[in-house]
Design a protein around this motif. Sequence first.
Motif, short mmCIF file in Angstrom:
data_model
loop_
_atom_site.label_atom_id
_atom_site.label_comp_id
_atom_site.label_asym_id
_atom_site.label_seq_id
_atom_site.Cartn_x
_atom_site.Cartn_y
_atom_site.Cartn_z
N PHE A 137 0.85 -1.20 0.00
CA PHE A 137 0.00 0.00 0.00
C PHE A 137 0.88 1.25 0.00
O PHE A 137 1.76 1.37 0.86
N GLY A 138 0.63 2.12 -0.92
CA GLY A 138 1.39 3.37 -0.88
C GLY A 138 1.51 4.04 -2.23
O GLY A 138 0.93 3.59 -3.23
N GLN A 139 2.27 5.10 -2.24
CA GLN A 139 2.44 5.91 -3.44
C GLN A 139 3.94 6.06 -3.73
O GLN A 139 4.72 6.37 -2.83
N LYS A 140 4.30 5.83 -4.96
CA LYS A 140 5.70 6.02 -5.39
C LYS A 140 5.72 7.04 -6.52
O LYS A 140 4.83 7.04 -7.38
N ILE A 141 6.74 7.87 -6.52
CA ILE A 141 6.82 8.88 -7.59
C ILE A 141 8.09 8.67 -8.41
O ILE A 141 9.00 7.96 -7.99
N ALA B 221 5.13 -3.62 -23.70
CA ALA B 221 5.31 -5.03 -23.31
C ALA B 221 4.06 -5.50 -22.59
O ALA B 221 3.24 -4.70 -22.13
N ASP B 222 3.93 -6.82 -22.44
CA ASP B 222 2.68 -7.38 -21.94
C ASP B 222 2.54 -7.33 -20.42
O ASP B 222 1.43 -7.36 -19.90
N ASN B 223 3.66 -7.32 -19.73
CA ASN B 223 3.58 -7.28 -18.28
C ASN B 223 4.72 -6.42 -17.76
O ASN B 223 5.75 -6.25 -18.44
N ILE B 224 4.54 -5.86 -16.58
CA ILE B 224 5.55 -5.00 -15.97
C ILE B 224 5.80 -5.51 -14.55
O ILE B 224 4.86 -5.68 -13.78
N VAL B 225 7.07 -5.77 -14.26
CA VAL B 225 7.43 -6.34 -12.97
C VAL B 225 8.05 -5.23 -12.12
O VAL B 225 9.15 -4.76 -12.39
N HIS B 226 7.29 -4.80 -11.11
CA HIS B 226 7.75 -3.71 -10.27
C HIS B 226 8.53 -4.23 -9.08
O HIS B 226 8.09 -5.16 -8.40
N LEU B 227 9.68 -3.64 -8.84
CA LEU B 227 10.40 -3.91 -7.60
C LEU B 227 10.16 -2.71 -6.70
O LEU B 227 10.47 -1.57 -7.08
N LEU C 115 -2.59 -2.08 -8.63
CA LEU C 115 -1.65 -0.97 -8.77
C LEU C 115 -1.92 -0.28 -10.10
O LEU C 115 -2.41 -0.91 -11.05
N PHE C 116 -1.63 0.98 -10.18
CA PHE C 116 -1.83 1.69 -11.45
C PHE C 116 -1.02 2.98 -11.48
O PHE C 116 -0.57 3.47 -10.44
N ALA C 117 -0.88 3.49 -12.69
CA ALA C 117 -0.19 4.78 -12.87
C ALA C 117 -1.22 5.89 -12.73
O ALA C 117 -2.15 6.00 -13.53
N HIS C 118 -1.07 6.68 -11.71
CA HIS C 118 -2.04 7.73 -11.42
C HIS C 118 -1.83 8.95 -12.33
O HIS C 118 -2.78 9.60 -12.74
N SER C 119 -0.57 9.23 -12.64
CA SER C 119 -0.29 10.40 -13.48
C SER C 119 1.12 10.30 -14.04
O SER C 119 1.94 9.52 -13.55
N THR D 276 7.20 8.83 -16.94
CA THR D 276 7.61 8.92 -15.55
C THR D 276 6.35 8.97 -14.70
O THR D 276 5.63 9.97 -14.72
N CYS D 277 6.10 7.89 -13.98
CA CYS D 277 4.78 7.69 -13.40
C CYS D 277 4.74 7.91 -11.90
O CYS D 277 5.70 7.61 -11.19
N THR D 278 3.61 8.41 -11.44
CA THR D 278 3.25 8.27 -10.03
C THR D 278 2.44 6.98 -9.93
O THR D 278 1.42 6.84 -10.61
N MET D 279 2.92 6.05 -9.13
CA MET D 279 2.27 4.74 -9.02
C MET D 279 1.51 4.66 -7.69
O MET D 279 2.04 5.03 -6.64
N ILE D 280 0.29 4.16 -7.78
CA ILE D 280 -0.50 3.94 -6.57
C ILE D 280 -0.65 2.43 -6.35
O ILE D 280 -1.07 1.72 -7.26
N TYR D 281 -0.29 1.99 -5.18
CA TYR D 281 -0.40 0.58 -4.81
C TYR D 281 -1.49 0.41 -3.76
O TYR D 281 -1.49 1.12 -2.74
N GLY D 282 -2.41 -0.51 -4.05
CA GLY D 282 -3.34 -0.95 -3.01
C GLY D 282 -4.50 -0.02 -2.72
O GLY D 282 -4.94 0.06 -1.58
N ASP D 283 -5.04 0.65 -3.73
CA ASP D 283 -6.24 1.44 -3.44
C ASP D 283 -7.51 0.67 -3.76
O ASP D 283 -8.61 1.19 -3.60
N GLY D 284 -7.36 -0.56 -4.22
CA GLY D 284 -8.51 -1.45 -4.33
C GLY D 284 -9.30 -1.36 -5.61
O GLY D 284 -10.33 -2.02 -5.77
N ARG D 285 -8.84 -0.63 -6.58
CA ARG D 285 -9.68 -0.46 -7.76
C ARG D 285 -9.73 -1.69 -8.67
O ARG D 285 -10.58 -1.77 -9.53
#
Lengths: 592, 592
Positions: free
Chosen positions: B189-193, B203-209, B246-250, B262-271
Motif C-alpha cells: 500500500f502506498g504511493q511512489k513517484i 510489453a505485456d507485463n511490468i514487474v515492479h520492484l 496498482l496503477f499509474a495515477h499520473s 515517468t509515473c506516479t504509481m498507486i499501490y493498493g487502493d482497491g480499484r
Amino acid sequence: MYKAPVEEIAFTLKHVAGLGSAIEAGLLGDLGEDLVDAILHEAGRFATDEVAPLAETGDRQGSRLVDGKVVTPDGWRDLYQKWIAGGWNGLTAPEGFGGQGLPHMLNVAALEMWNSGSMAFALCPTLTMGAIEAINSHGSGDLKNTYLSKLVSGEWTGTMNLTEPHAGSDLGVLKTRAERRDDGSYRIFGQKIFITWGEHDAADNIVHLVLARLPDAPAGTRGISLFLVPKFLVNPDGSLGARNDLFAHSLEHKLGIHGSPTCTMIYGDGRFGSEKGAIGWLVGEENKGLACMFTMMNNARLAVGMQGVAVAEAATQKATAYAKERTQGRAPGWTGGGMSPIIEHPDVIRTLLTMKALTQGARAISYACAHAIDMSHRASDRKQHWQERAALLTPIAKSFSTDVGVDVASLGIQVHGGMGFIEETGAARYLRDARIAPIYEGTNGIQAIDLVTRKLTLSNGEQVHAFLAELKQIADEVRHTNLDGFSATANRLDAAITDLGEATDWLLAQVREGKVAEALAGATPYQRMFGLVLTGCYLAKGGFAQALDGGAEGRIALCRFAAENLLSEVTALKDRVINGAASLAAAKAILA
Amino acid sequence: MYKAPVEEIAFTLKHVAGLGSAIEAGLLGDLGEDLVDAILHEAGRFATDEVAPLAETGDRQGSRLVDGKVVTPDGWRDLYQKWIAGGWNGLTAPEGFGGQGLPHMLNVAALEMWNSGSMAFALCPTLTMGAIEAINSHGSGDLKNTYLSKLVSGEWTGTMNLTEPHAGSDLGVLKTRAERRDDGSYRIFGQKIFITWGEHDAADNIVHLVLARLPDAPAGTRGISLFLVPKFLVNPDGSLGARNDLFAHSLEHKLGIHGSPTCTMIYGDGRFGSEKGAIGWLVGEENKGLACMFTMMNNARLAVGMQGVAVAEAATQKATAYAKERTQGRAPGWTGGGMSPIIEHPDVIRTLLTMKALTQGARAISYACAHAIDMSHRASDRKQHWQERAALLTPIAKSFSTDVGVDVASLGIQVHGGMGFIEETGAARYLRDARIAPIYEGTNGIQAIDLVTRKLTLSNGEQVHAFLAELKQIADEVRHTNLDGFSATANRLDAAITDLGEATDWLLAQVREGKVAEALAGATPYQRMFGLVLTGCYLAKGGFAQALDGGAEGRIALCRFAAENLLSEVTALKDRVINGAASLAAAKAILA
C-alpha cells in the motif's frame, strides 16, 4: 516566487557601479539617491507582483500564430498596457519625446527586474528601447516626429530585423533588397528570421528596423542600409493608415522564452496592396546601416547581459528557498531532530554560494558597464575614456552574465533534485529561457573576438591597462583594511589580477604581431577570466564600501568565498590562453 | 543524424578499458575480438538505423496517459519488439534464463549506443536490466523461475520503485507499507513517484520492484524490504492472470526524456479487486531491501553514466557536422573563396575539441568501470581489489559522465548559434534529456559524498593509492615515448596526478579525523578533478596503445589538447578542495 532584490540592486548601483559618485559629482541632474530608491522600489514591486506571476502562463501557452496574427499568452496584453502606463518604457528615453532621460544605470537595474519576472515578456520593451535609440540617433526629423513619442510611450513597439537564414553572425552577406522610390521612400523585399516580437497583439503598431541592400550597394558590410518599416503606415495626423506589405510567416518552436514570438518576417510579397514592396524610410545614410546598428550595440548587448543576471538571480532565489524547505538526510553537525534541511549539507551550501557569488559578480559588471555608458554621455571630461571603458566592458558584461545565467540556472535545477526536472517546479524554465542569451545579440564567441581584437587594443592597450590598475587599487584597499579574514583575500585578488594582466599582454602581443589565430584560440577563456576577476574585485569593492558603515560581514564572507573557490580558476584560464593555442591547432585535423 | 562510433567504442573497450587483456587472459570464455566487433557493429547498426530515427517523434509526442493507460510514441512499441527480437535485452543476463552471459563491458558499450539513439527509449531496458540483476541475486527459486526468462527476453519489463515525495536521496523515511499474508505473499500500500516506465504499452507485463516497510520494521534504512509486484499476476502455467492492485495515477511533465513515461504509481487502493492491496513477494530477506538494491547500484549508476557519454557523443557529432556545413565570416588564415565553414574559427575548434575530449574521457572512465565490474566476477584472483576498483570508479563514472553530458550538450547548442535554440534542430533535446542524468540514481552530490566518505577509505586508502600509482605509470610510459609532442604531455599528466594525490590525502585525513563537513565541502570539486585526471590519462593510454601500431597522431593530438587545455583546471580544483571549506562555512550565514 521571485521577489525583486531591491536593496541589493540599489547597493550595487550606488556603491559598486558608481551611481553614488556620479550623483555626488552632479552629473545626473536632479536625480538623488532617494529618487533612485523610489524608482527601484516601484519597479521591484511591479516586477514581483505583476510580471513574475504571469511568467509560467507565458511559458506554457507561448505566443501562437492564429490566422496570420500572433496571439500573446493570456493576460500579457493587459500586463504590457499596465507596464507602459507606469511609464517604464521611457525611463532613459529622450525627454523631448516624452521620455524621462534617466541614466542607463537605472534602466538596466529595472531591466534586470523585468527579466527576472519574465525574460520572454521583457524582451518586447528591450527591442523597443533599441529602436528608440537607433531612430533618435540617426533618424530624420520627420521620422523622429512621427514615431518616437509613440515608441517612447510604448503604444507602439519596435523590432530589429537583422538575421537571414544564411546571414547570422556575418551580416555582410544579407540579401534583403531595398529599392528607391521618387518620393524619397523605399520598398523592401526579403525574408528575415529570428525576429523577436516581430508580430503580436499587445500594441497597436510595430515599427520594424530592417537591414537591407540597395541595388547599387557595395558588396559586404559596407553596402547595408537601415530602414524603418512600420506594420501600419502612419497618416499625417498620426493616426494609423494602411497595412504595410509585411507579415509574420511563422513562429519558431523554441527551447525557451515561449511567450516571446520569434517570427519569420516576409517583406514585399504583395499580399496587402496592389504594389508589391513594404514601404520604408531610410534611417541614417545609405550604406551606413551597420554603423547605425552599432551605435546601439553596447546598450543592446548589455541588455542581453541583464537577462543573464536576471535569470541567475531568480534561479538562485528559487533554489535557496527550496533548499531551506526540503529536508533530506542529516548534514554533518546537524543537531535538530529528524532530517536536516538540505541547505545544511556542505555541497548544497557550496552550490548556493557559487550561484550567489556569480550572480552578484555579473550584476556588478553589468551595472559598471551601464555606468561607463552613462559617463560617456554625461561626464564633463574624459568622454573618450568612458566610451572606451563601456566598449571594453560590454563584451564581458554580455558574455560573462549570460554564461552565468545558464550555469546558475542549471545549478538551480540540481539543487531541486528530481523536482528540478519537472516543469511545474519552474526551475527548468530558467535554464530553457537562459540558454538563448549566450547566442543572440552576437554569440559569446563573437563577443570574445570583439574583446580580444578590438577592445584590448583601444588606445593602444592603455584602456585595459588603466582598468587593471584600478582593479589593483581595489585589492590594495582590501589589503589595508584590518577586517578579519578580509585582508587575506587581497592576496588572491592580487594574484588573479596579475594573471589577467599577463594574459592581456600576451594577447596584445599576438594581435600586434598579426598572430590572430593564436589570439582567437584563447579569446573565450580570456573573456571568462576577465569576468571572474571582476567578480572578485567588485564583490570586494562592495564589502569594502559597506565595511565603512559597518555590518559588512556577509559581503566580506561572500567575497572571501569567491576568492577561495572561484578565483583559482583564473590561473587555469591564463594557462589555457597562453599555452592552449598550439595544441588546438595541432588537434584540429581530428575534427575533419 | 547520429551514427554509432563503433570503431572508437571498440578501440576504447579493447585498448583503454581492458577488454583486450581480459580476453588474452582467457577470462571471457569463448569471447574473442572478432565476436566483440560483430556484436558492436550490429548494435551500432540498430542504434543508428532503428532507434535514432524515432527519437524526435518520442520527444515531440511524449508518452501520454489515456484512460488510465500509457500510450507510448508512434512506432515505439514496434521498435521495442524489434529490439528484443534482436536479443539485445539479455546481453549480460544469466544464461540459465536465456541470457547470453556476456561481460558488462559489452553491455555498457551497447547501452551507450541505445542512449545516443534515444535516451528516453533506452531507459526502459535499463530498468529491466536492473530488475533482472536484483531478482537473480536475491530472488527465491520460484520468483526466478516465474519471472526471469520473460524479463531476460524482454517480453516483460521491470521497474524500480524507490522514491516517495518526502523520500528521495534519503530512502530511510519512506512510508509505503507491506503486510504479510499467510500464504507467504504480501500486500503493498502506498504511493511512489518518479517511476520510470512504470506503465506503458510496449510489453505485456511490468514487474515492479518496490521498497516498502513492514509493520514491525525498525525505523530508518534498516527497516526497508524489497518486493516484487507484477502488473498482472502470473498463473502457474506462466500465462497472465488477474490485474494486480496498482496503477499509474499520473505522468510527470518533464524538461526532457519525454518519450519515457515517468509515473506516479498507486499501490493498493482497491480499484482492481475485492481485497485491497497489491500482491507482492519478498525479494531477499525482510528488512534487507536496501542491501538488495545496493548490489545492483554500481551497474545502475554506471548505466546512468552511459547516458551522459551517449548524449555527449550524439551532441558532439551533431555540432561537428553543423560546423562543417555552416559558413559564416572568414576565419584567420582562410584562403578559400567567400565565407569559411565555422569549423575553421579557432573558438569553434576549441569548443568541438573540448566536447570530443570530454566525451572520450567519460567513455573511457565508464568502460573502465565496467571492466572492473567484470573482473570482480570473472578474475581468478584479486576479486576484492576489483570490487573496490569498481566501487571507486562508479561515482566518478556516474557523476563525471553525466556532468559532461550536460556541458557538452550545452556547448553543442552554442555551436549551432540561433538554430541551436530551435527545437526542430535537435540540439536542444540533447540538453533537455541530459539534464536529468546528474540527478537520478543518486544525485551527483550524493555520488561525491559516497566517493569521499566510503570509496576513498576502501582498504584504508590503499585502493585509491594503488589506482593513483597506476595512473603515474601511464604518465611514465608517455614520458618514455619519443613521439613528437607527446612526451611533453607527460609533465602535465604527472602534475595533475600529483595534485589529485594531494587532494586525496587531504580528504582522507579529514575523514580520519572526523572532520566530515570539511571533507564534504570539497567533495564535488574533488570528484570533478578525478574525472579530469582520468580523462587525461585514458586519452594518453589510448594514444600510447595506438602508437605501438602507428597512426596515433589524432589520439596524441587530442590528448595533448586535453593536457594543455583541460588539465590546468585540476590545480584550481585542488585549491578548492583543500582551501575552500573554511570560507564556505564562514559564508553560509548569508544564505539564511
